[in-house]
Design an enzyme around this catalytic site. Sequence first.
Site, PDB file in Angstrom:
ATOM      1  CG  ASP A   1     -24.438  45.553 -62.920  1.00  0.00           C
ATOM      2  OD1 ASP A   1     -24.858  45.999 -63.960  1.00  0.00           O
ATOM      3  OD2 ASP A   1     -24.578  45.794 -61.926  1.00  0.00           O
TER       4      ASP A   1
ATOM      5  CE  LYS B   1     -26.038  42.122 -68.557  1.00  0.00           C
ATOM      6  NZ  LYS B   1     -25.993  42.079 -67.638  1.00  0.00           N
TER       7      LYS B   1
ATOM      8  N   GLY C   1     -27.444  49.033 -68.160  1.00  0.00           N
ATOM      9  CA  GLY C   1     -25.888  49.439 -68.196  1.00  0.00           C
ATOM     10  C   GLY C   1     -24.411  48.867 -68.505  1.00  0.00           C
ATOM     11  CG  HIS C   2     -25.096  46.396 -71.277  1.00  0.00           C
ATOM     12  ND1 HIS C   2     -25.611  45.523 -72.798  1.00  0.00           N
ATOM     13  CD2 HIS C   2     -25.266  45.857 -70.233  1.00  0.00           C
ATOM     14  CE1 HIS C   2     -26.176  44.447 -72.032  1.00  0.00           C
ATOM     15  NE2 HIS C   2     -25.847  45.483 -70.512  1.00  0.00           N
TER      16      HIS C   2
ATOM     17  CD  GLN D   1     -32.109  43.997 -67.612  1.00  0.00           C
ATOM     18  OE1 GLN D   1     -32.770  43.697 -68.180  1.00  0.00           O
ATOM     19  NE2 GLN D   1     -31.683  44.941 -67.991  1.00  0.00           N
TER      20      GLN D   1
HETATM   21  P1  GDP Z   1     -22.884  44.858 -67.649  1.00  0.00           P
HETATM   22  O1  GDP Z   1     -24.105  45.557 -67.498  1.00  0.00           O
HETATM   23  O2  GDP Z   1     -23.075  42.850 -67.490  1.00  0.00           O
HETATM   24  O3  GDP Z   1     -22.581  44.984 -69.286  1.00  0.00           O
HETATM   25  O4  GDP Z   1     -21.400  45.467 -67.098  1.00  0.00           O
HETATM   26  P2  GDP Z   1     -21.159  46.156 -66.151  1.00  0.00           P
HETATM   27  O5  GDP Z   1     -20.905  47.645 -67.573  1.00  0.00           O
HETATM   28  O6  GDP Z   1     -22.426  47.560 -65.822  1.00  0.00           O
HETATM   29  O7  GDP Z   1     -20.578  46.256 -64.873  1.00  0.00           O
HETATM   30  C1  GDP Z   1     -18.886  46.055 -65.058  1.00  0.00           C
HETATM   31  C2  GDP Z   1     -18.435  46.538 -64.641  1.00  0.00           C
HETATM   32  O8  GDP Z   1     -16.787  45.893 -64.932  1.00  0.00           O
HETATM   33  C3  GDP Z   1     -17.414  47.804 -65.957  1.00  0.00           C
HETATM   34  O9  GDP Z   1     -17.123  48.756 -65.308  1.00  0.00           O
HETATM   35  C4  GDP Z   1     -16.808  47.123 -66.564  1.00  0.00           C
HETATM   36  O10 GDP Z   1     -15.509  47.704 -67.419  1.00  0.00           O
HETATM   37  C5  GDP Z   1     -15.748  46.498 -65.697  1.00  0.00           C
HETATM   38  N1  GDP Z   1     -15.075  44.491 -66.072  1.00  0.00           N
HETATM   39  C6  GDP Z   1     -15.555  44.059 -67.080  1.00  0.00           C
HETATM   40  N2  GDP Z   1     -14.957  43.647 -67.040  1.00  0.00           N
HETATM   41  C7  GDP Z   1     -13.422  43.110 -66.271  1.00  0.00           C
HETATM   42  C8  GDP Z   1     -12.807  42.252 -65.552  1.00  0.00           C
HETATM   43  O11 GDP Z   1     -12.797  41.160 -65.950  1.00  0.00           O
HETATM   44  N3  GDP Z   1     -11.902  42.958 -64.322  1.00  0.00           N
HETATM   45  C9  GDP Z   1     -11.825  43.972 -64.238  1.00  0.00           C
HETATM   46  N4  GDP Z   1     -11.907  44.793 -63.340  1.00  0.00           N
HETATM   47  N5  GDP Z   1     -13.121  45.034 -65.007  1.00  0.00           N
HETATM   48  C10 GDP Z   1     -13.688  44.734 -65.202  1.00  0.00           C
HETATM   49  P1  IMO Z   2     -27.021  45.413 -67.089  1.00  0.00           P
HETATM   50  O1  IMO Z   2     -27.777  44.575 -68.180  1.00  0.00           O
HETATM   51  C1  IMO Z   2     -28.219  45.661 -62.428  1.00  0.00           C
HETATM   52  C2  IMO Z   2     -32.093  46.014 -61.171  1.00  0.00           C
HETATM   53  C3  IMO Z   2     -32.525  47.071 -60.770  1.00  0.00           C
HETATM   54  C4  IMO Z   2     -33.829  46.899 -60.057  1.00  0.00           C
HETATM   55  C5  IMO Z   2     -34.294  45.738 -60.447  1.00  0.00           C
HETATM   56  C6  IMO Z   2     -35.180  46.142 -61.328  1.00  0.00           C
HETATM   57  O2  IMO Z   2     -26.166  46.672 -66.679  1.00  0.00           O
HETATM   58  O3  IMO Z   2     -26.751  44.011 -66.319  1.00  0.00           O
HETATM   59  P2  IMO Z   2     -35.829  47.858 -63.397  1.00  0.00           P
HETATM   60  O4  IMO Z   2     -35.562  49.486 -63.454  1.00  0.00           O
HETATM   61  O5  IMO Z   2     -34.889  46.624 -64.339  1.00  0.00           O
HETATM   62  O6  IMO Z   2     -37.834  47.775 -63.136  1.00  0.00           O
HETATM   63  O7  IMO Z   2     -35.344  47.520 -61.953  1.00  0.00           O
HETATM   64  O8  IMO Z   2     -33.049  45.454 -61.700  1.00  0.00           O
HETATM   65  N1  IMO Z   2     -31.141  46.434 -62.461  1.00  0.00           N
HETATM   66  C7  IMO Z   2     -29.809  45.944 -62.918  1.00  0.00           C
HETATM   67  N2  IMO Z   2     -29.671  45.703 -62.465  1.00  0.00           N
HETATM   68  N3  IMO Z   2     -27.751  45.102 -63.599  1.00  0.00           N
HETATM   69  C8  IMO Z   2     -28.772  45.741 -64.619  1.00  0.00           C
HETATM   70  O9  IMO Z   2     -28.547  45.571 -65.503  1.00  0.00           O
HETATM   71  C9  IMO Z   2     -30.078  45.668 -64.462  1.00  0.00           C
HETATM   72  N4  IMO Z   2     -31.400  46.702 -64.910  1.00  0.00           N
HETATM   73  C10 IMO Z   2     -32.386  46.427 -63.577  1.00  0.00           C
HETATM   74  O10 IMO Z   2     -31.775  47.842 -59.804  1.00  0.00           O
HETATM   75  O11 IMO Z   2     -32.933  45.908 -58.463  1.00  0.00           O
HETATM   76 MG    MG Z   3     -24.408  46.900 -66.150  1.00  0.00          MG
END
Ligand code: GDP
Ligand code: IMO
Ligand code: MG
Length: 430
Positions: A13, A16, A40-41, A230
């Site tokens: 998270d 990416k 979850g991207h 991840q």
């Molecule tokens: P990922 O799994 O690495 O793709 O990240 P996620 O999408 O799960 O979580 C990142 C969250 O931060 C999302 O809600 C994005 O919209 C948000 N986000 C990404 N870059 C920035 C940033 O520079 N500032 C803020 N405030 N939010 C961001």
């Molecule tokens: P992105 O790509 C954050 C965490 C789960 C749990 C552990 C194992 O959005 O960054 P699993 O379902 O893989 O067996 O869970 O890994 N986890 C993540 N945490 N971002 C993710 O993906 C994750 N994918 C798995 O919360 O702790």
């Molecule tokens: Mg994510």
Amino acid sequence: MNVDVLLGLQWGDEGKGKIVNLLSQNYDIVARFQGGPNAGHTIYLDDKKLVLHTIPSGITSRDTINIIGNGVVLDPYIFHNEIEKLKNENFTPNSNLLISRRTHIITPLHRLLDAASERLRNQSKIGSTLKGISPAYADKYLRRGIRVGDIENNSFLTKFKKLEEDYSKLINTMGFNMSDFKIENIEYELFVQKWFDSINTLKEFKFIDSEIYINNAISNKKRILAEGAQGTLLDIDFGSYPYVTSSNTTIGGVCIGLGIPPSSISKVFGVFKAYCTRVGNGPFPTELNNEEGEYLRKAGNEYGSTTGRPRRCGWIDIPALKHSVMINGITDLIITKSDVLNELDTIKICKSYSIDGKKHRHLPYDLINPGIIPDFEPVDGWKADISNINSFNNFPEKFKEYIKLFEKELKKPVSIISTGPKKEQTVFRQ
Ligand code: GDP
Ligand code: IMO
Ligand code: MG
């Protein structure tokens, strides 16, 4: 050397999805190489938020080919829902999404086993996303997994039936019945029907020998971006085991998960948040179980993109980042979410840990050790809104110092600074 890689350096998270989505317009191909719908991207289409789970974050760049690589595990049901969401936004994923025949399939059985295993763990739950990730990868290694290529021949149903037979016994041995679990709030039997329906969506896509496709693209000097899911600290080998996911989220996973040689890799982008978050259980040395942690959660809107769970929050952890930079051979750093810290007088940074009175500047083997105390150092906040600044020179001096601190500690350039969730909230330094 025309494959670039983008990886998360923390517990996932890091943002990416946003960065891949933005960079994808410069690449001919974007490919996912590991993980599955546990990811979850988040990307933004103007003001509209879209969360991708299996489909690469370059899908909205219409001229970019997106590939689901052999190292990914794919759930046809979740895939179908993602395709519907994209079609509702007027995208035509059938024209720029290809799927490897070697990609393993997550069945409803895997989701049942994930749920049953977590239930039995009582106090030591991993906090899995319950998407069936670890059982699907386990079946790959047990050599009884079902692959996308099996859909093209008649073995698919036979393999599923055999797996169902095995799982039914296994679930019973664990003290449960298949009917004890619901998937997506639907009874197992009914869910299986829906899952089979969703295979039809999958069949509408082109299945390829992705290793051949990508290696040809490399020979033809196409530009390729590998999108990690991840983060490094969730890697099955180098993460906080056993509180990890079941794939190699680190650089080695790229070669295995796409079938490409290490010599084809050029830049390795490492994405990190200005603080730390973690969803699920497991060690987190800089975690803040106090009002500072609450502040970060609220200001950063830290709730899981896949499960909606509140993310645990803490200050930035330099020893952990050093570990991730080393393992992955990071060439360029990307920092996200510094804007969340805009209003703080003081920001804290952990540069070392104290363990039994001794200072450690590297990540220890035993992260679960409750005796790890993070040594926090305060740095001045910049107390200004940076979310609409579009060049490095225009950032407040204190913010520039803060960025330089990471370059000094991690010995790599911070090439991209994300100042908000939208594409345009990004500052490139080179
Ligand atoms: P990922 O799994 O690495 O793709 O990240 P996620 O999408 O799960 O979580 C990142 C969250 O931060 C999302 O809600 C994005 O919209 C948000 N986000 C990404 N870059 C920035 C940033 O520079 N500032 C803020 N405030 N939010 C961001
Ligand atoms: P992105 O790509 C954050 C965490 C789960 C749990 C552990 C194992 O959005 O960054 P699993 O379902 O893989 O067996 O869970 O890994 N986890 C993540 N945490 N971002 C993710 O993906 C994750 N994918 C798995 O919360 O702790
Ligand atoms: Mg994510």
